[in-house]
Design an enzyme around this catalytic site. Structure first.
Site, PDB file in Angstrom:
ATOM      1  N   GLU A 140      -0.182  21.940  35.896  1.00 29.42           N
ATOM      2  CA  GLU A 140       0.719  21.325  36.866  1.00 29.42           C
ATOM      3  C   GLU A 140       1.672  22.381  37.425  1.00 29.42           C
ATOM      4  O   GLU A 140       2.646  22.749  36.785  1.00 29.42           O
ATOM      5  CB  GLU A 140       1.500  20.193  36.212  1.00 29.42           C
ATOM      6  CG  GLU A 140       0.632  19.143  35.529  1.00 29.42           C
ATOM      7  CD  GLU A 140       1.412  18.332  34.523  1.00 29.42           C
ATOM      8  OE1 GLU A 140       2.476  17.787  34.880  1.00 29.42           O
ATOM      9  OE2 GLU A 140       0.989  18.262  33.357  1.00 29.42           O
TER      10      GLU A 140
ATOM     11  N   HIS B  58      -1.495  15.954  39.135  1.00 37.77           N
ATOM     12  CA  HIS B  58      -1.692  15.780  37.687  1.00 37.77           C
ATOM     13  C   HIS B  58      -3.176  15.624  37.330  1.00 37.77           C
ATOM     14  O   HIS B  58      -3.539  14.807  36.490  1.00 37.77           O
ATOM     15  CB  HIS B  58      -0.910  14.558  37.209  1.00 37.77           C
ATOM     16  CG  HIS B  58      -0.479  14.605  35.775  1.00 37.77           C
ATOM     17  ND1 HIS B  58      -1.348  14.403  34.729  1.00 37.77           N
ATOM     18  CD2 HIS B  58       0.724  14.846  35.213  1.00 37.77           C
ATOM     19  CE1 HIS B  58      -0.702  14.481  33.586  1.00 37.77           C
ATOM     20  NE2 HIS B  58       0.561  14.760  33.847  1.00 37.77           N
TER      21      HIS B  58
ATOM     22  N   HIS C  17       8.180  11.678  35.292  1.00 35.55           N
ATOM     23  CA  HIS C  17       7.206  11.659  36.400  1.00 35.55           C
ATOM     24  C   HIS C  17       7.559  10.672  37.519  1.00 35.55           C
ATOM     25  O   HIS C  17       6.692   9.966  38.046  1.00 35.55           O
ATOM     26  CB  HIS C  17       5.821  11.339  35.861  1.00 35.55           C
ATOM     27  CG  HIS C  17       5.166  12.469  35.119  1.00 35.55           C
ATOM     28  ND1 HIS C  17       5.540  13.782  35.262  1.00 35.55           N
ATOM     29  CD2 HIS C  17       4.146  12.469  34.209  1.00 35.55           C
ATOM     30  CE1 HIS C  17       4.778  14.549  34.484  1.00 35.55           C
ATOM     31  NE2 HIS C  17       3.926  13.784  33.841  1.00 35.55           N
TER      32      HIS C  17
END
Length: 348
Positions: free
Chosen positions: A313, A179, A105
């Protein structure tokens, strides 16, 4: 349309700004400029009661102390990159290792931890919050100065649209997503286990023990990964499927979408009567069912627990840069990165 602006907190001497957008029917959407984080989405249930349908905090300190990416923008790359390395034009790049030997991420100082510049645009039937940030060359190991703009829009149809745009002065890789953890029960009254999900997807990506796609696409046919006609999340969570057990009892998997902008993702909570329809440009959606949400803290006064929220996502497949069979995340110098995802809140 109405836009309210407030101070959410302070970080390193800089004020964190909160924006609340309210449309003509009373739906509210709140976000902050720290991480472009969506903190609250207030929508009605079948009885007209407006409640929050995402996991979020009331204070900045809670986001700083414990937040598993609640509501934020992920980048430069969402998901994992194996061994935190990739190659562009025969040049190897080493990224921050923030999950064992892998990159996750965007790294510890990814876009979720950035204070973005922000501005407001209002129209008769739409309000926009425009967030901007320039990621410098070498940040978390990525090449190129990447100028980014993320726009959150709310309209009078109870739709939130997230638009992403970026330009780099060097060849680089980009794969952004939001997210948010959704829970349509309202104010976290129940877990998401009874939620029914429908996906227009014939295949999902097999994961290795580090939750990184192996490159193999598995058919959803005759498995708990077949959401084409709708499936309750609990049916997967209770499954003995090895991929379900691998990620801690639930889903944390990329699904390849068969369609775009055709109601390809639908989430329903029948008890509240709420429905979320998601349409996107992206070829993939990662379904994560909160398998790793820990106990020991509260979210809006509700004790945290597994499966309290789920993420949808929209993005390119994770680790795509190391898998030539996946859609490319390569962004050429001065090329425009542009993608859009729409979240429509309705009643069944």
């Amino acid at each position: 349309m109405e836009v309210l602006k407030d101070v959410f907190g302070e970080l390193n001497g800089q004020a964190i700004t909160s924006y609340t957008l309210r449309n003509d029917s009373g739906m509210e959407f709140t976000c902050i400029d720290y991480g472009c984080t969506i903190t609250r989405i207030m929508v009605p249930d079948k009885n007209g009661v407006k409640e929050n349908v995402v996991l979020g905090y009331d204070t900045l300190e809670e986001y700083l102390n414990y937040s598993p990416y609640f509501g934020c923008i992920i980048g430069r790359i969402s998901g994992r990159i194996k061994n935190a390395t990739f190659t562009l034009d025969d040049e190897a790049f080493t990224l921050a290792k923030n999950e064992n030997e892998n990159h996750l991420h965007g790294g510890d100082n990814g876009f979720h931890n950035v204070i973005w510049s922000s501005s407001v645009e209002t129209k008769a039937d739409e309000a926009n919050i425009v967030f901007s940030y320039t990621s410098p060359d070498g940040e978390e190991g990525f090449p190129g100065n990447l100028k980014l703009q993320v726009t959150y829009s709310l309209n009078n149809e109870n739709e939130i649209v997230i638009s992403y745009q970026g330009v780099s002065d060097q060849k680089t890789i980009v794969n952004l997503t939001n997210h948010s953890y959704f829970n349509l029960s309202g104010n976290l009254k129940r877990t998401i286990l009874a939620h029914e999900l429908t996906l227009k997807s014939d295949g999902f990506l097999e994961l290795d023990p580090s939750f990184i796609p192996t490159g193999k696409v598995l058919s959803v046919e005759d498995t708990v990964f077949d959401f084409r006609k709708g499936l309750q999340i609990v049916q997967g969570v209770n499954s003995e499927h090895p991929q379900i057990k691998l990620v801690g009892g639930g889903y944390d998997h990329p699904f390849l979408l068969n369609a775009n902008h055709e109601q390809e993702i639908t989430l329903v909570d029948y008890e509240s009567g709420r429905k979320l329809e998601i349409e996107t440009d992206e070829p993939c959606v990662v379904l994560y069912t909160g398998n790793s949400l820990e106990e020991g803290f509260t979210i809006g006064g509700v004790p945290s627990e597994k499966h309290l929220g789920l993420c949808l996502e929209t993005q390119l497949p994770p680790n795509m840069i190391n898998n030539p069979n996946f859609p490319s995340a390569v962004l050429e110098a001065n090329e425009v990165y542009s993608t859009k995802t729409k979240y429509a809140f309705k009643l069944i």
